[in-house]
Design a protein around this motif. Structure first.
Motif, PDB file in Angstrom:
ATOM      1  N   ALA A  26     -84.893 -35.618 -48.511  1.00  0.00           N
ATOM      2  CA  ALA A  26     -84.768 -34.303 -49.146  1.00  0.00           C
ATOM      3  C   ALA A  26     -85.455 -34.268 -50.518  1.00  0.00           C
ATOM      4  N   LYS A  27     -85.360 -33.119 -51.183  1.00  0.00           N
ATOM      5  CA  LYS A  27     -85.961 -32.954 -52.509  1.00  0.00           C
ATOM      6  C   LYS A  27     -85.063 -33.596 -53.563  1.00  0.00           C
ATOM      7  N   GLN A  28     -85.642 -33.847 -54.749  1.00  0.00           N
ATOM      8  CA  GLN A  28     -84.872 -34.499 -55.803  1.00  0.00           C
ATOM      9  C   GLN A  28     -83.661 -33.661 -56.224  1.00  0.00           C
ATOM     10  N   GLU A  29     -83.824 -32.323 -56.285  1.00  0.00           N
ATOM     11  CA  GLU A  29     -82.679 -31.496 -56.699  1.00  0.00           C
ATOM     12  C   GLU A  29     -81.554 -31.548 -55.663  1.00  0.00           C
ATOM     13  N   VAL A  30     -81.920 -31.707 -54.395  1.00  0.00           N
ATOM     14  CA  VAL A  30     -80.910 -31.854 -53.337  1.00  0.00           C
ATOM     15  C   VAL A  30     -80.180 -33.185 -53.505  1.00  0.00           C
ATOM     16  N   ILE A  31     -80.941 -34.251 -53.742  1.00  0.00           N
ATOM     17  CA  ILE A  31     -80.342 -35.582 -53.936  1.00  0.00           C
ATOM     18  C   ILE A  31     -79.412 -35.584 -55.152  1.00  0.00           C
ATOM     19  N   THR A  32     -79.830 -34.937 -56.230  1.00  0.00           N
ATOM     20  CA  THR A  32     -79.000 -34.868 -57.440  1.00  0.00           C
ATOM     21  C   THR A  32     -77.667 -34.195 -57.134  1.00  0.00           C
ATOM     22  N   ASP A  33     -77.712 -33.072 -56.429  1.00  0.00           N
ATOM     23  CA  ASP A  33     -76.477 -32.359 -56.073  1.00  0.00           C
ATOM     24  C   ASP A  33     -75.672 -33.118 -55.019  1.00  0.00           C
ATOM     25  N   LEU A  34     -76.380 -33.779 -54.109  1.00  0.00           N
ATOM     26  CA  LEU A  34     -75.696 -34.588 -53.082  1.00  0.00           C
ATOM     27  C   LEU A  34     -74.847 -35.675 -53.735  1.00  0.00           C
ATOM     28  N   LYS A  35     -75.408 -36.356 -54.717  1.00  0.00           N
ATOM     29  CA  LYS A  35     -74.658 -37.419 -55.408  1.00  0.00           C
ATOM     30  C   LYS A  35     -73.388 -36.868 -56.057  1.00  0.00           C
ATOM     31  N   ARG A  36     -73.510 -35.679 -56.643  1.00  0.00           N
ATOM     32  CA  ARG A  36     -72.346 -35.057 -57.295  1.00  0.00           C
ATOM     33  C   ARG A  36     -71.271 -34.691 -56.263  1.00  0.00           C
ATOM     34  N   VAL A  37     -71.693 -34.083 -55.155  1.00  0.00           N
ATOM     35  CA  VAL A  37     -70.741 -33.687 -54.105  1.00  0.00           C
ATOM     36  C   VAL A  37     -70.056 -34.910 -53.505  1.00  0.00           C
ATOM     37  N   VAL A  38     -70.843 -35.937 -53.217  1.00  0.00           N
ATOM     38  CA  VAL A  38     -70.290 -37.158 -52.610  1.00  0.00           C
ATOM     39  C   VAL A  38     -69.303 -37.833 -53.569  1.00  0.00           C
ATOM     40  N   ALA A  39     -69.649 -37.892 -54.858  1.00  0.00           N
ATOM     41  CA  ALA A  39     -68.751 -38.510 -55.845  1.00  0.00           C
ATOM     42  C   ALA A  39     -67.421 -37.762 -55.922  1.00  0.00           C
ATOM     43  N   ASN A  40     -67.476 -36.423 -55.801  1.00  0.00           N
ATOM     44  CA  ASN A  40     -66.248 -35.616 -55.863  1.00  0.00           C
ATOM     45  C   ASN A  40     -65.428 -35.717 -54.586  1.00  0.00           C
ATOM     46  N   TYR A  92     -65.825 -37.953 -51.957  1.00  0.00           N
ATOM     47  CA  TYR A  92     -65.585 -39.312 -51.435  1.00  0.00           C
ATOM     48  C   TYR A  92     -65.588 -40.312 -52.591  1.00  0.00           C
ATOM     49  N   PRO A  93     -64.581 -40.255 -53.463  1.00  0.00           N
ATOM     50  CA  PRO A  93     -64.618 -41.047 -54.701  1.00  0.00           C
ATOM     51  C   PRO A  93     -64.595 -42.563 -54.501  1.00  0.00           C
ATOM     52  N   HIS A  94     -64.132 -43.023 -53.337  1.00  0.00           N
ATOM     53  CA  HIS A  94     -64.053 -44.476 -53.105  1.00  0.00           C
ATOM     54  C   HIS A  94     -65.252 -45.024 -52.331  1.00  0.00           C
ATOM     55  N   LEU A  95     -66.196 -44.136 -52.028  1.00  0.00           N
ATOM     56  CA  LEU A  95     -67.416 -44.548 -51.329  1.00  0.00           C
ATOM     57  C   LEU A  95     -68.406 -45.075 -52.360  1.00  0.00           C
ATOM     58  N   LYS A  96     -68.988 -46.233 -52.078  1.00  0.00           N
ATOM     59  CA  LYS A  96     -69.954 -46.805 -53.028  1.00  0.00           C
ATOM     60  C   LYS A  96     -71.364 -46.353 -52.650  1.00  0.00           C
ATOM     61  N   VAL A  97     -71.972 -45.547 -53.503  1.00  0.00           N
ATOM     62  CA  VAL A  97     -73.350 -45.099 -53.266  1.00  0.00           C
ATOM     63  C   VAL A  97     -74.294 -46.118 -53.909  1.00  0.00           C
ATOM     64  N   LEU A  98     -74.948 -46.912 -53.070  1.00  0.00           N
ATOM     65  CA  LEU A  98     -75.817 -47.987 -53.576  1.00  0.00           C
ATOM     66  C   LEU A  98     -77.241 -47.522 -53.836  1.00  0.00           C
ATOM     67  N   GLY A  99     -77.571 -46.340 -53.319  1.00  0.00           N
ATOM     68  CA  GLY A  99     -78.912 -45.807 -53.561  1.00  0.00           C
ATOM     69  C   GLY A  99     -78.988 -44.368 -53.090  1.00  0.00           C
ATOM     70  N   ALA A 100     -79.785 -43.568 -53.787  1.00  0.00           N
ATOM     71  CA  ALA A 100     -80.016 -42.176 -53.388  1.00  0.00           C
ATOM     72  C   ALA A 100     -81.430 -41.815 -53.823  1.00  0.00           C
ATOM     73  N   ARG A 101     -82.346 -41.804 -52.874  1.00  0.00           N
ATOM     74  CA  ARG A 101     -83.768 -41.568 -53.156  1.00  0.00           C
ATOM     75  C   ARG A 101     -84.228 -40.294 -52.467  1.00  0.00           C
ATOM     76  N   ASN A 102     -85.119 -39.564 -53.111  1.00  0.00           N
ATOM     77  CA  ASN A 102     -85.655 -38.378 -52.444  1.00  0.00           C
ATOM     78  C   ASN A 102     -86.641 -38.797 -51.340  1.00  0.00           C
ATOM     79  N   GLY A 103     -87.031 -37.813 -50.543  1.00  0.00           N
ATOM     80  CA  GLY A 103     -87.884 -38.110 -49.391  1.00  0.00           C
ATOM     81  C   GLY A 103     -89.369 -38.055 -49.679  1.00  0.00           C
ATOM     82  N   TYR A 104     -89.729 -37.950 -50.954  1.00  0.00           N
ATOM     83  CA  TYR A 104     -91.143 -37.821 -51.317  1.00  0.00           C
ATOM     84  C   TYR A 104     -91.686 -39.160 -51.808  1.00  0.00           C
TER      85      TYR A 104
END
Length: 246
Positions: A113-127, A129-141
Protein backbone atom coordinates in the motif's frame (compact mmCIF):
# COMPACT_ATOMS: atom_id res chain seq x y z
CA UNK A 1 -0.05 -28.16 -0.98
CA UNK A 2 -0.97 -29.13 2.58
CA UNK A 3 -2.92 -32.39 2.76
CA UNK A 4 -5.30 -31.96 5.72
CA UNK A 5 -8.25 -30.72 3.63
CA UNK A 6 -9.93 -32.24 0.56
CA UNK A 7 -9.42 -30.23 -2.62
CA UNK A 8 -12.02 -28.85 -5.02
CA UNK A 9 -10.66 -27.88 -8.43
CA UNK A 10 -12.25 -24.85 -10.06
CA UNK A 11 -10.71 -24.46 -13.53
CA UNK A 12 -7.61 -26.36 -12.30
CA UNK A 13 -7.06 -24.15 -9.26
CA UNK A 14 -6.98 -26.34 -6.11
CA UNK A 15 -9.24 -24.78 -3.46
CA UNK A 16 -9.41 -26.20 0.06
CA UNK A 17 -12.79 -27.69 0.96
CA UNK A 18 -12.97 -26.31 4.50
CA UNK A 19 -14.85 -23.92 6.73
CA UNK A 20 -13.13 -20.70 7.69
CA UNK A 21 -12.79 -21.88 11.29
CA UNK A 22 -11.19 -25.20 10.32
CA UNK A 23 -8.79 -23.35 8.03
CA UNK A 24 -7.87 -20.84 10.76
CA UNK A 25 -7.26 -23.66 13.25
CA UNK A 26 -4.88 -25.33 10.78
CA UNK A 27 -2.99 -22.10 10.03
CA UNK A 28 -2.70 -21.17 13.72
CA UNK A 29 -1.29 -24.63 14.47
CA UNK A 30 1.29 -24.21 11.71
CA UNK A 31 2.29 -20.79 13.05
CA UNK A 32 2.58 -22.26 16.56
CA UNK A 33 4.87 -25.01 15.27
CA UNK A 34 6.92 -22.58 13.10
CA UNK A 35 6.04 -24.17 9.76
CA UNK A 36 6.48 -21.98 6.70
CA UNK A 37 2.98 -21.52 5.28
CA UNK A 38 1.98 -19.92 1.97
CA UNK A 39 -1.70 -18.92 1.69
CA UNK A 40 -3.35 -17.63 -1.50
CA UNK A 41 -6.86 -16.17 -1.27
CA UNK A 42 -8.04 -16.55 -4.85
CA UNK A 43 -10.93 -14.86 -6.66
CA UNK A 44 -12.16 -15.35 -10.26
CA UNK A 45 -9.65 -12.78 -11.53
CA UNK A 46 -6.78 -14.85 -10.13
CA UNK A 47 -8.23 -18.07 -11.56
CA UNK A 48 -8.52 -16.57 -15.04
CA UNK A 49 -5.04 -15.06 -14.82
CA UNK A 50 -3.62 -18.49 -13.91
CA UNK A 51 -5.20 -19.98 -17.06
CA UNK A 52 -3.13 -17.60 -19.20
CA UNK A 53 0.09 -17.77 -17.14
CA UNK A 54 1.41 -21.32 -16.52
CA UNK A 55 4.09 -20.16 -14.05
CA UNK A 56 1.41 -18.55 -11.86
CA UNK A 57 -0.73 -21.69 -12.16
CA UNK A 58 2.23 -23.72 -10.86
CA UNK A 59 2.69 -21.26 -8.02
CA UNK A 60 -0.96 -21.76 -6.95
CA UNK A 61 -0.55 -25.52 -7.08
CA UNK A 62 2.52 -25.26 -4.83
CA UNK A 63 0.90 -22.99 -2.21
CA UNK A 64 -0.03 -24.64 1.09
CA UNK A 65 -3.61 -23.38 0.94
CA UNK A 66 -5.71 -21.72 -1.75
CA UNK A 67 -8.96 -20.35 -0.28
CA UNK A 68 -12.15 -19.23 -2.07
CA UNK A 69 -12.07 -15.44 -1.81
CA UNK A 70 -15.18 -14.21 -3.57
CA UNK A 71 -18.67 -15.39 -4.31
CA UNK A 72 -17.65 -16.20 -7.89
CA UNK A 73 -15.55 -19.13 -6.66
CA UNK A 74 -18.41 -20.47 -4.52
CA UNK A 75 -20.76 -20.15 -7.51
CA UNK A 76 -18.25 -21.83 -9.80
CA UNK A 77 -17.86 -24.78 -7.43
CA UNK A 78 -21.67 -25.14 -7.30
CA UNK A 79 -21.90 -25.16 -11.11
CA UNK A 80 -19.24 -27.90 -11.19
CA UNK A 81 -21.28 -29.92 -8.63
CA UNK A 82 -18.42 -29.78 -6.12
CA UNK A 83 -19.74 -27.20 -3.62
CA UNK A 84 -17.54 -25.39 -1.12
CA UNK A 85 -18.92 -24.59 2.36
CA UNK A 86 -18.21 -20.85 2.47
CA UNK A 87 -16.04 -17.96 1.34
CA UNK A 88 -12.69 -17.56 3.09
CA UNK A 89 -11.66 -14.02 2.27
CA UNK A 90 -8.23 -12.51 2.63
CA UNK A 91 -9.53 -9.59 4.69
CA UNK A 92 -11.51 -11.71 7.16
CA UNK A 93 -8.63 -14.16 7.49
CA UNK A 94 -6.16 -11.37 8.18
CA UNK A 95 -8.43 -9.83 10.85
CA UNK A 96 -8.96 -13.20 12.53
CA UNK A 97 -5.21 -13.90 12.58
CA UNK A 98 -4.40 -10.43 13.91
CA UNK A 99 -6.92 -10.95 16.76
CA UNK A 100 -5.46 -14.39 17.47
CA UNK A 101 -1.92 -13.00 17.31
CA UNK A 102 -2.90 -10.24 19.73
CA UNK A 103 -4.16 -12.82 22.26
CA UNK A 104 -0.97 -14.87 21.88
CA UNK A 105 1.43 -11.90 21.70
CA UNK A 106 2.58 -12.98 18.26
CA UNK A 107 4.52 -10.88 15.75
CA UNK A 108 3.59 -9.52 12.34
CA UNK A 109 5.22 -7.79 9.37
CA UNK A 110 3.26 -5.68 6.87
CA UNK A 111 4.37 -4.86 3.32
CA UNK A 112 2.28 -2.93 0.80
CA UNK A 113 0.00 0.00 0.00
CA UNK A 114 0.90 3.71 0.05
CA UNK A 115 2.93 5.25 2.86
CA UNK A 116 -0.08 7.16 4.24
CA UNK A 117 -2.02 3.88 4.40
CA UNK A 118 0.86 2.16 6.23
CA UNK A 119 1.10 5.07 8.68
CA UNK A 120 -2.61 4.82 9.51
CA UNK A 121 -2.47 1.01 9.52
CA UNK A 122 0.19 1.08 12.24
CA UNK A 123 -1.97 3.40 14.35
CA UNK A 124 -5.11 1.25 13.93
CA UNK A 125 -3.23 -1.98 14.68
CA UNK A 126 -1.59 -0.47 17.79
CA UNK A 127 -5.02 0.60 19.09
CA UNK A 128 -6.96 -2.50 18.18
CA UNK A 129 -4.27 -5.15 18.80
CA UNK A 130 -2.04 -3.70 21.55
CA UNK A 131 -0.30 -7.01 22.34
CA UNK A 132 0.63 -7.74 18.72
CA UNK A 133 4.29 -7.08 17.95
CA UNK A 134 4.67 -5.20 14.67
CA UNK A 135 8.22 -6.02 13.54
CA UNK A 136 7.99 -4.14 10.26
CA UNK A 137 5.61 -2.02 8.19
CA UNK A 138 6.83 -1.04 4.71
CA UNK A 139 4.95 0.57 1.86
CA UNK A 140 4.54 -1.24 -1.44
CA UNK A 141 6.66 1.18 -3.47
CA UNK A 142 10.01 -0.54 -3.76
CA UNK A 143 12.26 -1.44 -6.66
CA UNK A 144 13.96 -4.32 -4.91
CA UNK A 145 12.28 -6.61 -2.39
CA UNK A 146 15.57 -8.23 -1.31
CA UNK A 147 16.39 -5.72 1.51
CA UNK A 148 12.87 -6.15 2.92
CA UNK A 149 13.21 -9.92 2.64
CA UNK A 150 16.55 -9.71 4.51
CA UNK A 151 14.85 -7.77 7.31
CA UNK A 152 12.05 -10.37 7.47
CA UNK A 153 14.67 -13.13 7.60
CA UNK A 154 16.41 -11.38 10.49
CA UNK A 155 13.22 -10.56 12.44
CA UNK A 156 11.44 -13.92 11.85
CA UNK A 157 7.86 -12.65 12.32
CA UNK A 158 5.07 -15.16 12.91
CA UNK A 159 3.00 -13.62 10.10
CA UNK A 160 3.89 -11.68 6.94
CA UNK A 161 1.09 -9.94 5.02
CA UNK A 162 1.79 -8.55 1.55
CA UNK A 163 -0.75 -6.09 0.11
CA UNK A 164 0.69 -5.31 -3.31
CA UNK A 165 -1.83 -7.08 -5.53
CA UNK A 166 -1.62 -10.25 -7.55
CA UNK A 167 0.41 -11.69 -9.23
CA UNK A 168 3.33 -9.80 -7.69
CA UNK A 169 2.55 -10.56 -4.06
CA UNK A 170 2.35 -14.31 -4.68
CA UNK A 171 5.46 -14.29 -6.88
CA UNK A 172 7.45 -12.58 -4.14
CA UNK A 173 6.17 -15.00 -1.50
CA UNK A 174 7.10 -17.99 -3.66
CA UNK A 175 10.60 -16.57 -4.14
CA UNK A 176 11.31 -15.59 -0.52
CA UNK A 177 9.16 -17.77 1.76
CA UNK A 178 12.14 -20.00 2.57
CA UNK A 179 13.66 -17.11 4.56
CA UNK A 180 11.00 -17.07 7.29
CA UNK A 181 9.33 -19.91 9.19
CA UNK A 182 5.90 -18.37 9.54
CA UNK A 183 2.79 -17.45 7.60
CA UNK A 184 3.08 -15.64 4.26
CA UNK A 185 -0.13 -14.36 2.76
CA UNK A 186 -1.12 -11.93 -0.01
CA UNK A 187 -4.02 -9.70 1.03
CA UNK A 188 -4.56 -7.32 -1.91
CA UNK A 189 -6.30 -4.13 -0.77
CA UNK A 190 -6.83 -5.20 2.84
CA UNK A 191 -4.50 -2.57 4.35
CA UNK A 192 -6.58 0.17 2.72
CA UNK A 193 -9.73 -1.19 4.40
CA UNK A 194 -8.22 -1.83 7.85
CA UNK A 195 -6.54 1.60 7.89
CA UNK A 196 -9.86 3.30 7.06
CA UNK A 197 -8.78 4.58 3.63
CA UNK A 198 -11.34 2.37 1.84
CA UNK A 199 -14.75 1.35 3.12
CA UNK A 200 -15.76 -2.30 3.09
CA UNK A 201 -19.18 -3.16 1.73
CA UNK A 202 -21.98 -2.71 4.30
CA UNK A 203 -23.41 -5.84 5.97
CA UNK A 204 -26.40 -5.96 3.59
CA UNK A 205 -24.10 -6.35 0.58
CA UNK A 206 -21.91 -8.90 2.39
CA UNK A 207 -24.88 -11.02 3.52
CA UNK A 208 -26.47 -10.98 0.07
CA UNK A 209 -23.21 -11.89 -1.66
CA UNK A 210 -23.07 -8.50 -3.39
CA UNK A 211 -19.72 -7.13 -2.23
CA UNK A 212 -18.54 -7.15 -5.85
CA UNK A 213 -21.48 -4.89 -6.79
CA UNK A 214 -20.78 -2.48 -3.93
CA UNK A 215 -17.14 -2.23 -5.06
CA UNK A 216 -18.27 -1.55 -8.62
CA UNK A 217 -20.65 1.29 -7.69
CA UNK A 218 -18.22 2.84 -5.21
CA UNK A 219 -15.19 2.44 -7.53
CA UNK A 220 -16.41 2.72 -11.16
CA UNK A 221 -12.79 2.45 -12.35
CA UNK A 222 -13.01 -1.27 -11.45
CA UNK A 223 -15.54 -1.85 -14.26
CA UNK A 224 -12.93 -3.15 -16.69
CA UNK A 225 -11.61 -5.61 -14.10
CA UNK A 226 -15.16 -6.74 -13.33
CA UNK A 227 -15.58 -7.90 -16.92
CA UNK A 228 -13.61 -10.99 -15.96
CA UNK A 229 -16.58 -12.27 -13.90
CA UNK A 230 -18.95 -13.11 -16.79
CA UNK A 231 -16.02 -14.57 -18.75
CA UNK A 232 -15.09 -16.72 -15.76
CA UNK A 233 -18.67 -18.00 -15.31
CA UNK A 234 -18.94 -18.83 -19.02
CA UNK A 235 -15.69 -20.79 -18.78
CA UNK A 236 -16.90 -22.69 -15.68
CA UNK A 237 -20.20 -23.57 -17.39
CA UNK A 238 -18.31 -24.82 -20.44
CA UNK A 239 -16.12 -26.96 -18.16
CA UNK A 240 -19.22 -28.34 -16.39
CA UNK A 241 -20.73 -29.35 -19.75
CA UNK A 242 -17.52 -31.14 -20.69
CA UNK A 243 -17.50 -33.04 -17.40
CA UNK A 244 -21.15 -34.11 -17.89
CA UNK A 245 -20.34 -35.46 -21.34
CA UNK A 246 -17.54 -37.71 -20.07
Amino acid sequence: MSQEFPIVNVLNVPFINATQQAFLDAVEHRIDTRQTTFVVTANPEIVMYARQHPSYQTLLENADYVTPDGIGIIKGAEILKTPLPERITGYDTMLALLAWGNQRQRSVYFVGAKQEVITDLKRVVANRYPHLKVLGARNGYFDDFAPIADDIAQQQPDMVFLAIGFPKQEELIAAYQHLNHGLWMGVGGSFDVLSGHTKRAPKFFQEHRLEWFYRLISEPTRAKRMLVLPRYLRTVKREARKLRQK
